[in-house]
Design a protein around this motif. Structure first.
Motif, PDB file in Angstrom:
ATOM      1  N   ASN A   1       0.822  -1.205   0.000  1.00 43.30           N
ATOM      2  CA  ASN A   1       0.000   0.000   0.000  1.00 43.30           C
ATOM      3  C   ASN A   1       0.858   1.257   0.000  1.00 43.30           C
ATOM      4  O   ASN A   1       0.415   2.310   0.419  1.00 43.30           O
ATOM      5  CB  ASN A   1      -0.955   0.002   1.202  1.00 43.30           C
ATOM      6  CG  ASN A   1      -0.211   0.242   2.504  1.00 43.30           C
ATOM      7  OD1 ASN A   1       1.007   0.251   2.542  1.00 43.30           O
ATOM      8  ND2 ASN A   1      -0.947   0.440   3.564  1.00 43.30           N
TER       9      ASN A   1
ATOM     10  N   ARG B   1     -19.176   5.874 -13.483  1.00 45.71           N
ATOM     11  CA  ARG B   1     -18.381   5.276 -12.409  1.00 45.71           C
ATOM     12  C   ARG B   1     -18.527   3.754 -12.394  1.00 45.71           C
ATOM     13  O   ARG B   1     -18.364   3.138 -11.363  1.00 45.71           O
ATOM     14  CB  ARG B   1     -18.831   5.771 -11.022  1.00 45.71           C
ATOM     15  CG  ARG B   1     -18.249   7.066 -10.608  1.00 45.71           C
ATOM     16  CD  ARG B   1     -16.792   6.914 -10.211  1.00 45.71           C
ATOM     17  NE  ARG B   1     -16.261   8.120  -9.640  1.00 45.71           N
ATOM     18  CZ  ARG B   1     -15.968   9.229 -10.313  1.00 45.71           C
ATOM     19  NH1 ARG B   1     -16.155   9.254 -11.598  1.00 45.71           N
ATOM     20  NH2 ARG B   1     -15.492  10.269  -9.686  1.00 45.71           N
TER      21      ARG B   1
ATOM     22  N   MET C   1      -8.948  -2.218 -12.003  1.00 39.68           N
ATOM     23  CA  MET C   1      -7.534  -2.144 -11.677  1.00 39.68           C
ATOM     24  C   MET C   1      -7.220  -0.824 -10.978  1.00 39.68           C
ATOM     25  O   MET C   1      -6.521  -0.780  -9.972  1.00 39.68           O
ATOM     26  CB  MET C   1      -6.750  -2.290 -12.971  1.00 39.68           C
ATOM     27  CG  MET C   1      -5.267  -2.325 -12.789  1.00 39.68           C
ATOM     28  SD  MET C   1      -4.498  -1.012 -13.696  1.00 39.68           S
ATOM     29  CE  MET C   1      -3.958   0.011 -12.407  1.00 39.68           C
ATOM     30  N   TYR C   2      -7.764   0.244 -11.512  1.00 38.04           N
ATOM     31  CA  TYR C   2      -7.536   1.569 -10.959  1.00 38.04           C
ATOM     32  C   TYR C   2      -8.103   1.680  -9.555  1.00 38.04           C
ATOM     33  O   TYR C   2      -7.453   2.192  -8.646  1.00 38.04           O
ATOM     34  CB  TYR C   2      -8.188   2.588 -11.885  1.00 38.04           C
ATOM     35  CG  TYR C   2      -7.986   4.029 -11.529  1.00 38.04           C
ATOM     36  CD1 TYR C   2      -9.055   4.837 -11.165  1.00 38.04           C
ATOM     37  CD2 TYR C   2      -6.728   4.599 -11.577  1.00 38.04           C
ATOM     38  CE1 TYR C   2      -8.874   6.172 -10.865  1.00 38.04           C
ATOM     39  CE2 TYR C   2      -6.544   5.939 -11.270  1.00 38.04           C
ATOM     40  CZ  TYR C   2      -7.624   6.719 -10.923  1.00 38.04           C
ATOM     41  OH  TYR C   2      -7.441   8.038 -10.627  1.00 38.04           O
ATOM     42  N   GLU C   3      -9.292   1.173  -9.363  1.00 36.04           N
ATOM     43  CA  GLU C   3      -9.910   1.251  -8.043  1.00 36.04           C
ATOM     44  C   GLU C   3      -9.153   0.418  -7.027  1.00 36.04           C
ATOM     45  O   GLU C   3      -8.958   0.835  -5.890  1.00 36.04           O
ATOM     46  CB  GLU C   3     -11.366   0.784  -8.125  1.00 36.04           C
ATOM     47  CG  GLU C   3     -12.265   1.857  -8.666  1.00 36.04           C
ATOM     48  CD  GLU C   3     -13.638   1.338  -9.017  1.00 36.04           C
ATOM     49  OE1 GLU C   3     -14.450   2.137  -9.481  1.00 36.04           O
ATOM     50  OE2 GLU C   3     -13.890   0.128  -8.831  1.00 36.04           O
TER      51      GLU C   3
ATOM     52  N   PHE D   1      -5.840   2.508  -6.376  1.00 31.83           N
ATOM     53  CA  PHE D   1      -5.859   3.847  -5.808  1.00 31.83           C
ATOM     54  C   PHE D   1      -7.038   4.148  -4.931  1.00 31.83           C
ATOM     55  O   PHE D   1      -7.062   5.151  -4.250  1.00 31.83           O
ATOM     56  CB  PHE D   1      -5.768   4.875  -6.929  1.00 31.83           C
ATOM     57  CG  PHE D   1      -4.486   4.756  -7.699  1.00 31.83           C
ATOM     58  CD1 PHE D   1      -4.489   4.362  -9.017  1.00 31.83           C
ATOM     59  CD2 PHE D   1      -3.282   4.993  -7.087  1.00 31.83           C
ATOM     60  CE1 PHE D   1      -3.311   4.233  -9.716  1.00 31.83           C
ATOM     61  CE2 PHE D   1      -2.093   4.869  -7.774  1.00 31.83           C
ATOM     62  CZ  PHE D   1      -2.103   4.486  -9.091  1.00 31.83           C
ATOM     63  N   LYS D   2      -8.035   3.303  -4.948  1.00 34.67           N
ATOM     64  CA  LYS D   2      -9.140   3.538  -4.048  1.00 34.67           C
ATOM     65  C   LYS D   2      -8.928   2.706  -2.789  1.00 34.67           C
ATOM     66  O   LYS D   2      -9.080   3.173  -1.685  1.00 34.67           O
ATOM     67  CB  LYS D   2     -10.444   3.130  -4.729  1.00 34.67           C
ATOM     68  CG  LYS D   2     -11.595   3.962  -4.314  1.00 34.67           C
ATOM     69  CD  LYS D   2     -12.811   3.656  -5.150  1.00 34.67           C
ATOM     70  CE  LYS D   2     -13.950   4.567  -4.741  1.00 34.67           C
ATOM     71  NZ  LYS D   2     -15.175   4.251  -5.441  1.00 34.67           N
ATOM     72  N   ASN D   3      -8.589   1.461  -2.992  1.00 30.80           N
ATOM     73  CA  ASN D   3      -8.449   0.556  -1.862  1.00 30.80           C
ATOM     74  C   ASN D   3      -7.010   0.366  -1.430  1.00 30.80           C
ATOM     75  O   ASN D   3      -6.743  -0.429  -0.536  1.00 30.80           O
ATOM     76  CB  ASN D   3      -9.054  -0.809  -2.212  1.00 30.80           C
ATOM     77  CG  ASN D   3     -10.450  -0.653  -2.759  1.00 30.80           C
ATOM     78  OD1 ASN D   3     -11.150   0.278  -2.411  1.00 30.80           O
ATOM     79  ND2 ASN D   3     -10.842  -1.557  -3.636  1.00 30.80           N
ATOM     80  N   LEU D   4      -6.107   1.102  -2.058  1.00 33.90           N
ATOM     81  CA  LEU D   4      -4.698   1.023  -1.697  1.00 33.90           C
ATOM     82  C   LEU D   4      -4.181  -0.417  -1.706  1.00 33.90           C
ATOM     83  O   LEU D   4      -3.431  -0.819  -0.821  1.00 33.90           O
ATOM     84  CB  LEU D   4      -4.451   1.661  -0.328  1.00 33.90           C
ATOM     85  CG  LEU D   4      -4.770   3.155  -0.236  1.00 33.90           C
ATOM     86  CD1 LEU D   4      -4.309   3.700   1.089  1.00 33.90           C
ATOM     87  CD2 LEU D   4      -4.147   3.928  -1.367  1.00 33.90           C
TER      88      LEU D   4
ATOM     89  N   LEU E   1      -2.130  -2.138  -4.153  1.00 32.46           N
ATOM     90  CA  LEU E   1      -1.426  -2.063  -5.430  1.00 32.46           C
ATOM     91  C   LEU E   1      -1.057  -3.422  -5.984  1.00 32.46           C
ATOM     92  O   LEU E   1      -0.999  -3.605  -7.206  1.00 32.46           O
ATOM     93  CB  LEU E   1      -0.166  -1.196  -5.273  1.00 32.46           C
ATOM     94  CG  LEU E   1      -0.522   0.275  -5.432  1.00 32.46           C
ATOM     95  CD1 LEU E   1      -0.678   0.935  -4.105  1.00 32.46           C
ATOM     96  CD2 LEU E   1       0.488   0.971  -6.264  1.00 32.46           C
TER      97      LEU E   1
END
Lengths: 514, 289, 340
Positions: free
Chosen positions: C89, C284, C298-300, C303-306, C308
Motif C-alpha cells: 500500500n 463510475r 484495476m484503478y480502483e 488507488f481507491k483501496n490502496l 497495489l
C-alpha cells in the motif's frame, strides 16, 4: 519534387502556427505577469519575489478573492524550510501568508486537489510517497480518516494536543464534540476538524411559494415531506415530469443515507472505542453533548439489510416510481445543482457547501433556503467532516503542527479561501456561523447548519471504516441497481450485505478484536 | 469474366440511378454531420448561458443573452495562458520527436533485416498493452530519480519513443512495393539514401496521421500531467481546467464548458491549419499523384 | 545514382494510362547497369558485408525507440507486473504473497464481470467503429464537390479533437434522462425517454455511442487515406472488365485496403480493451457493475483501496488478454492481409 517541397512547406506552416501561438501566449503571459508584480500588495517586498512569496506565487491583491496570475515557477526557496501541503494554492494562500508572518523562513508547496476525485488524489499522493517525496500535511475527509489512521499514514496528534492544551481550549470550546469524535480512531485524535457538512434539506423558495408552502417546521415529518414533494412534482399533458419534488445523487454522503439515519438505523453497526478520556475531560468537561463519547467510532459489521434500511430504500424507490424523483445518477453535484437552480427540482439533501455552490451557479439570496432533515423515527442527521492531517513520515512534524494550529485558529479560518468570499463549506467553529457570513449568498435559515449538531447531538458521521472506499463502491452499486428497478430493495440490500460481509472478512484488522 | 451488356436505355437508367444514389448518400452524410457536430454546438451554446438555464428544454441553441462572464471566470480562476503555453510546448515537441523516432523504427521493422527483429518488435508492441494507470507509480519514481518531477520534460521524455507510432509507420512502409529498394540498391545507394529519398517521401500520410493524433493525444492528456506536475503554473491546460469543477463539484457547469471550449480551440485551429498538409499528405502519400 | 532513384520515383508518381511505367524505368536502369565503372565495382559490397551493414543500420534506426521504451516502459511494466506477487500500500513495505492475488482474482465476481464487460464492449466498439468508418470513407470518396468532401471530412473528424474526458462530461449532461437534449429530440420522434446513464440496460449503449462518436472519424480518415492509395489502374481495369460495384468492392478494394483495416483492427482492439475515461466519468462503472471495465477495477484496486499488488495482478491478466488477442489478429493477418 514539387509535391515534396509543398508538404515540407505545409509541415513548416503547421509548426509555425504552433510556434506562433506559443510565442503569442508567452507574450500574453509575460504581460500579465509584469502587471501582477507591479500590483504588489503592501507588506510584500517587490524584489526577490520568489523569496518573499510562498512557492513563487506572484503578489496577489489583499482582498481574499483568488486572482490567478501567471506565476513564476517556484524558484529555489534558498535556505527556507518547505512545507508540502495538500491544498488548493489559491484557497490556502491567505492562511499560509498569516503563518509566514510569524515564520518568515518557511515556504509552502501546495498540491492542488480541487476538482479531482479521491482516487486521483490518492494516486498522486501514493506516487509521491513511493518516489520518496514526503508530504507534510495531507487532506482527509471522514471517508479517509480511519483509512489513513489505520494504515499508519497519519500521525496521532495526542501529544501535541496535550502539550498545547491551553492554546487549544478555545478551539474545542468553539467546536461541537461530535465533529471531534469523528476524527478519532482507537483512542487517539488524528485530525482537528476544519469544515463539515451535514445533510440538511435544501428547497427552492420560489417553487415552494408558488404552491403556497412556507418554511417547514423544525420537526416536520416524513409525511409532511412526502406531501410537499408530491405536490411540487409537475407533469405535462403527456405524463412526463417537468419538475421534480425531490432528487439526490448516488454516493456515500447524502444520497439516501440521511433516510437510513432518520429511520433509526445505519449501514454498519456502531460502537464506540474505549479511551479518549484525555480529550473529553480536558476540553469538554462540562459539555453535556460530550457525555458518553469515547475514543472514536467502530463500524464493525455491516447491517445493510436491516428492516429499517429496506424500508428507507423502499421509500426512495416509491418516490421514483411515482415520478417524484428523477433517475438517480452517479457523480458529483453538478447536474443536480443545475436542475435545482433552474427550478426543475424542489428539494434535495445538501450541506453548507451548497450555499456557496448555488451562489456560483447563479442563484440569488432568497432563491433557496434550508431546513433540518425531516423526522421519521428520530431526526438523527449524518455528516462528513474534513481537515488536514500530519503525515507520519513528514520530516517537519513540529513545524507542520505549528501551521496546523494557525490553520484552525480563528484568524486562520477566517481568512481561508474556502470561507472567503463565499462559504464553500461549513466551518466547524460555531463562532463563525454568523448572519454576516451568509448575508450575500443566503440561505436565510443558515442557523440550521450548526443547529443540526447542537439540537441533535446524536448526529453522527457517515459510516466510514478503513475500507470505506470499497464500501462506497458496493453501496452505490446496489443503490443504483435498486433505483433502476433491476433489483427489489430487499434483494439489493441482501446482496449488498453479503458483499459487505465478504469485504469485512477480508479486512479483519480494522479494529482490535472484541 | 463475363460482363453485363447494357442497352442504351439501360445505360441511361443506370446513370440516373447512380446520380440519385449520390444525392441520397450526400443527404445522409449531411444529416449525420449535423448530428455529429451537435454536441459542439450544445457545449458552445451552454457555455454562453447562465448555468440556471442550461437545462431548459427545448434547448436554446442560440442563447438569448450571451453570458461572456463564464469565459471571464475561466481566465480569473486559472493561469490560462501559461497553461496553454505548456500544453503547446509539450505537444509540439512530442510530435516532432515521435515522427522522427517512429519513422526510423517503423522503416527498420518493415524493410531492414537484423537478428532479433521479431522479438524486439513484440517487446515494443507489448508496451501498448499495459494500461497507463498500472505503470504510473514506477514511472513516477523513475521520473523523480531523474530529477524531472514537476517539469514539463517529465511529460515529454517518456513520450518520445512510441510503440503506436512505430506500428503505424511500419504499416505504411510495408505498403511500398519492394521494387524501389531493389532498383536503388542496384545502383549502390546507401541505406540512408534509400530510406530518406525513396521511402520517406512515400509515407507522408502516415506521418501526417501520426502528427495529428499525437498532438491531439498529448494535448488532451490528463492522468500523467496530474501525477507528474505539482505547481499550477506548470500544468497543462487539460489538467488546469479541472480546477473549474470546484469543491465537491460545486463549480458552475457553464464555466466548466467554457473551459472545455477554450481548451479545444487551439487543437481545432491546428487541425484546420494543418488540413492542407493533411490533404496533401493523403493524396501524395500514395502511388497515384 | 541519385538520378536513377529520382527517375524511378518520378516515373511511378506520374499517372500513365494503361502502360506501366515500371517496365520503362526498369529498362532504363538495366541499360545503365551494364556500364559500371571500375570504381563502382570496387564499391560493390560483399554479401556478408551487406547483411552486416543492414543489420547495423537496423539497430541504429530502432535504437532511439527501443532505448526509450526499455527505460520508460519496459522497466515500469516489469516492475508493476512483478508487484502482482506482493501486497503493497506504498506506505508500508511490500509483502510477498505469491499467488494469493491471483487466487482472489479468479474468485472475485466484480473483476470477472468487468472483464466480461470489457470483452463485450470491445466487440461492439471495434466492429461498429470500423464499419461506420468504412462506410463513411467510401461514401466520402465518391462525393463530388471537393469543398463538400472537405466539410464532411472535417465534421466527422471533429469529435476526436475533444478530449475523452471533456466529451464524457458534455455527453453526461446531454444524456440525462429528464433534461438531456438527446431525450428531448428522441421525444420529438415519439420515442419515450431513455434512462441512459441510470439503467444497466442502456448505460453500455450510451458509452458505445459516445466512444464511436469520438473515434469513428479517425478510422474514417485512415480508410480514406487507404482508399486514395488504390492503384487506379487496377480499379479501372476491373471496371472495364465489367465487374459490378459489389464485386469490385469485395475482390479488389477490400483486399487492397486490408493492411489499413488490419492496422485499424489492432489499434482499435488494444484501445478498446483499455477503455477507462468514458465509463469512469459517465457512470463510475454503474449502475451496479454494468459499465465497469477491466482498467476501472484495476484503478480502483490500486488507488481507491490502496491494494497495489492486487491491482497489478488485474493489470497482468489484462495484459495477457490483450497479448493473446493481438497475436491472434496478427496470425489472421498473415492469412488475410495483402501487401503489394
Amino acid at each position: 519534387m514539387s509535391s515534396q517541397v509543398l508538404s515540407r512547406r505545409g509541415f513548416l506552416r503547421v509548426f509555425g502556427v504552433g510556434i506562433g501561438m506559443t510565442v503569442l501566449a508567452a507574450c500574453g503571459g509575460a504581460a500579465s505577469q509584469s502587471g501582477a508584480s507591479t500590483a504588489a500588495a503592501p507588506g510584500q517586498q517587490p524584489t526577490s519575489v520568489a523569496a518573499a512569496t510562498p512557492a513563487g506565487q506572484s503578489a496577489a491583491a489583499t482582498t481574499a478573492a483568488p486572482v490567478a496570475e501567471t506565476q513564476t515557477p517556484p524558484a529555489a526557496s534558498a535556505g527556507k524550510t518547505v512545507l508540502r501541503v495538500q491544498a488548493n494554492p489559491d484557497e490556502e494562500k491567505p492562511t499560509e501568508d498569516l503563518f509566514i508572518q510569524q515564520h518568515p523562513d518557511v515556504a509552502f508547496d501546495n498540491l492542488s486537489i480541487t476538482g479531482i476525485d479521491h482516487e486521483e488524489v490518492a494516486s498522486k499522493i501514493l506516487s509521491m510517497v513511493a518516489a520518496g517525496q514526503p508530504i507534510d500535511l495531507g487532506y482527509a475527509a471522514t471517508e479517509a480518516t480511519q483509512l489513513y489512521a489505520g494504515q499508519g499514514l497519519s500521525l496521532a496528534l495526542d501529544d501535541y494536543v496535550k502539550r498545547d492544551a491551553d492554546t487549544l481550549k478555545e478551539y474545542f470550546a468553539d467546536v461541537h464534540p461530535s465533529l471531534v469524535e469523528a476524527m478519532m480512531y482507537e483512542g487517539s485524535l488524528y485530525q482537528l476538524p476544519f469544515d463539515f457538512n451535514a445533510a440538511n434539506m435544501y428547497y427552492n423558495t420560489k417553487v415552494f411559494a408558488e404552491a403556497g408552502f412556507k418554511h417547514p417546521a423544525d420537526d416536520w415529518s416524513k409525511d409532511d415531506f412526502y406531501n410537499i414533494a408530491k405536490t411540487l412534482t409537475k407533469k405535462d399533458s403527456s405524463g412526463q415530469a417537468t419538475a421534480f419534488g425531490y432528487g439526490w445523487i448516488n454516493r456515500l454522503w447524502g444520497s439516501w443515507m440521511p433516510w437510513i439515519f432518520v429511520n433509526g438505523s445505519n449501514l454498519l453497526t456502531e460502537e464506540r472505542a474505549p479511551g479518549g478520556a484525555w480529550l473529553w475531560d480536558t476540553f469538554y468537561k462540562d459539555d453535556p453533548a460530550a457525555k458518553g463519547r469515547g475514543g472514536g467510532w467502530r463500524w464493525r459489521k455491516p447491517k445493510a439489510n436491516d428492516p429499517a434500511n429496506v424500508e428507507a430504500l423502499d421509500f426512495m424507490v416509491q418516490l421514483y416510481n411515482e415520478g417524484i424523483t428523477p433517475a438517480v445518477e452517479l457523480g458529483g453535484g453538478g447536474t443536480l445543482q443545475g436542475f435545482f437552480s433552474s427550478g426543475k427540482l424542489a428539494m434535495t439533501p445538501a450541506g453548507g457547501f451548497w450555499s456557496g455552490g448555488l451562489h456560483n451557479a447563479g442563484m440569488k439570496r432568497g432563491d433557496f433556503d434550508v431546513q433540518l432533515f425531516p423526522k421519521w423515527k428520530n431526526q438523527r442527521h449524518q455528516f462528513g467532516t474534513a481537515s488536514l492531517f500530519i503525515f507520519k513520515q513528514s520530516p517537519h512534524k513540529d513545524l507542520a503542527w505549528e501551521y496546523y494550529k494557525v490553520r484552525i485558529s480563528k484568524e486562520g479560518m477566517k481568512v481561508h479561501g474556502v470561507f472567503n468570499p463565499v462559504t464553500l463549506t461549513t466551518p466547524t467553529r460555531r463562532s463563525m456561523m454568523t448572519a454576516e457570513r451568509f448575508a450575500e449568498t443566503g440561505p436565510e435559515h443558515w442557523q440550521v447548519f450548526y443547529d443540526t449538531l447542537d439540537k441533535h447531538p446524536d448526529t453522527a458521521p457517515i459510516p466510514a471504516p478503513p475500507v470505506s472506499n470499497a464500501e462506497t463502491t458496493l453501496f452505490t452499486s446496489y443503490t443504483a441497481k435498486a433505483m433502476a428497478l433491476e433489483m427489489k430493495p430487499q434483494e439489493a440490500l441482501d446482496a449488498l450485505q453479503k458483499e459487505l460481509e465478504a469485504l469485512f472478512a477480508r479486512n479483519p484488522k480494522m479494529y482490535p478484536a472484541e | 469474366m463475363a460482363g453485363k451488356r447494357r442497352t442504351a436505355l439501360g445505360q441511361v437508367v443506370a446513370n440516373w440511378r447512380y446520380r440519385f444514389g449520390r444525392v441520397a448518400i450526400t443527404m445522409v452524410l449531411l444529416f449525420l454531420s449535423i448530428v455529429v457536430l451537435f454536441p459542439f454546438i450544445w457545449v458552445l451554446a451552454t457555455s454562453l448561458r447562465e448555468p440556471a438555464k442550461s437545462f431548459s428544454v427545448p434547448p436554446e441553441l442560440i442563447p438569448k443573452d450571451f453570458v461572456w462572464g463564464n469565459y471571464r471566470e475561466v481566465f480569473r480562476r486559472i493561469p490560462f495562458w501559461k497553461q496553454m503555453t505548456n500544453s503547446f510546448f509539450v505537444a509540439t515537441t512530442v510530435v516532432v520527436g515521435q515522427v522522427i523516432t517512429a519513422s526510423l523504427a517503423g522503416y527498420a521493422f518493415a524493410h531492414l533485416r537484423f537478428p532479433g527483429k521479431t522479438v524486439l518488435f513484440w517487446v515494443i508492441m507489448a508496451t501498448m498493452m499495459i494500461p497507463l494507470q498500472a505503470t504510473i507509480i514506477p514511472v513516477f519514481v523513475l521520473i523523480t530519480k531523474l530529477g524531472l518531477a514537476d517539469h514539463l520534460e517529465a511529460l515529454i521524455l517518456p513520450s518520445l519513443p512510441t510503440a503506436f507510432g512505430t506500428f503505424l509507420l511500419r504499416q505504411y512502409f510495408l505498403q511500398v512495393p519492394g521494387e524501389f529498394e531493389e532498383a536503388a540498391k542496384i545502383d549502390g545507394a546507401s541505406d540512408w539514401t534509400i530510406f530518406s529519398r525513396v521511402y520517406l517521401p512515400l509515407v507522408r500520410t502516415g506521418q501526417a496521421v501520426l502528427a495529428v493524433l499525437v498532438f491531439n493525444g498529448m494535448w488532451n492528456e490528463f492522468f500523467r500531467p496530474l501525477i507528474f506536475l505539482t505547481s499550477k503554473e506548470r500544468f497543462t491546460i487539460t489538467l488546469g481546467l479541472n480546477d473549474l469543477k470546484g469543491y465537491m463539484e460545486t463549480g458552475s457547469i457553464s464555466v466548466v464548458l467554457a473551459g472545455i471550449v477554450l481548451a479545444t480551440l487551439p487543437v481545432v485551429a491546428i487541425y484546420l491549419a494543418g488540413q492542407r498538409f493533411f490533404v496533401e499528405g493523403i493524396m501524395m502519400g500514395g502511388l497515384k499523384g | 545514382m541519385g538520378r536513377a532513384v529520382a527517375t524511378y520515383v518520378w516515373a511511378y508518381s506520374q499517372k500513365e494510362q494503361g502502360v506501366s511505367t515500371l517496365s520503362t524505368a526498369r529498362e532504363r536502369l538495366e541499360r545503365r547497369k551494364t556500364g559500371t565503372t571500375w570504381l563502382a565495382k570496387l564499391r560493390e559490397p560483399t554479401l556478408k558485408g551487406i547483411a552486416r551493414r543492414e543489420a547495423l543500420t537496423g539497430y541504429l534506426f530502432v535504437a532511439p525507440t527501443l532505448l526509450g521504451i526499455l527505460v520508460f516502459s519496459a522497466g515500469p511494466v516489469i516492475a508493476s507486473l512483478g508487484l502482482s506477487f506482493f501486497s503493497w500500500n506504498v506506505f508500508s513495505p511490500a509483502q510477498l504473497v505469491g499467488f494469493a492475488n491471483y487466487q482472489r482474482l479468479f474468485g472475485d465476481t466484480r473483476v470477472l464481470i468487468s472483464f466480461a464487460n470489457t470483452l463485450r464492449l470491445v466487440l461492439a466498439l471495434v466492429l461498429l467503429e470500423l464499419l461506420c468508418a468504412l462506410l463513411l470513407a467510401m461514401a466520402l470518396e465518391g462525393t463530388r464537390p471537393a469543398w463538400l468532401r472537405y466539410f464532411f471530412r472535417t465534421a466527422f473528424f471533429f469529435p476526436l479533437l475533444m478530449s475523452g474526458a471533456a466529451a464524457a462530461i458534455a455527453w453526461s449532461y446531454m444524456l440525462h434522462k429528464e433534461f438531456g437534449v438527446v431525450n428531448y429530440y428522441l421525444g420529438l420522434l415519439w420515442i419515450p425517454k431513455i434512462p441512459w446513464l441510470a439503467s444497466a440496460r442502456w448505460a453500455l449503449p450510451a458509452i458505445v455511442i459516445v466512444y464511436i462518436w469520438r473515434q469513428a472519424g479517425f478510422y474514417m480518415v485512415l480508410f480514406m487515406g487507404g482508399l486514395s492509395n488504390m492503384p487506379q489502374e487496377v480499379l479501372d481495369a476491373a471496371r472495364v472488365d465489367g465487374a459490378t460495384g459489389w464485386r469490385r468492392l469485395w475482390h479488389i478494394v477490400l483486399p487492397l485496403l486490408s493492411p489499413t483495416v488490419f492496422f485499424a483492427a489492432i489499434i482499435g482492439v488494444i484501445g478498446a480493451l483499455q477503455l477507462f475515461d468514458e465509463p469512469y466519468i459517465m457512470t463510475r462503472g454503474g449502475p451496479g457493475d454494468a459499465t465497469r471495465t477491466a482498467v476501472m477495477t484495476m484503478y480502483e484496486a490500486a488507488f481507491k483501496n490502496l491494494e497495489l499488488g492486487y491491482g497489478s495482478a488485474i493489470a497482468l491478466l489484462l495484459f495477457v488478454l490483450i497479448l493473446v488477442v493481438t497475436l491472434t489478429q496478427f496470425w489472421a493477418g498473415e492469412r488475410f492481409v495483402f501487401y503489394q
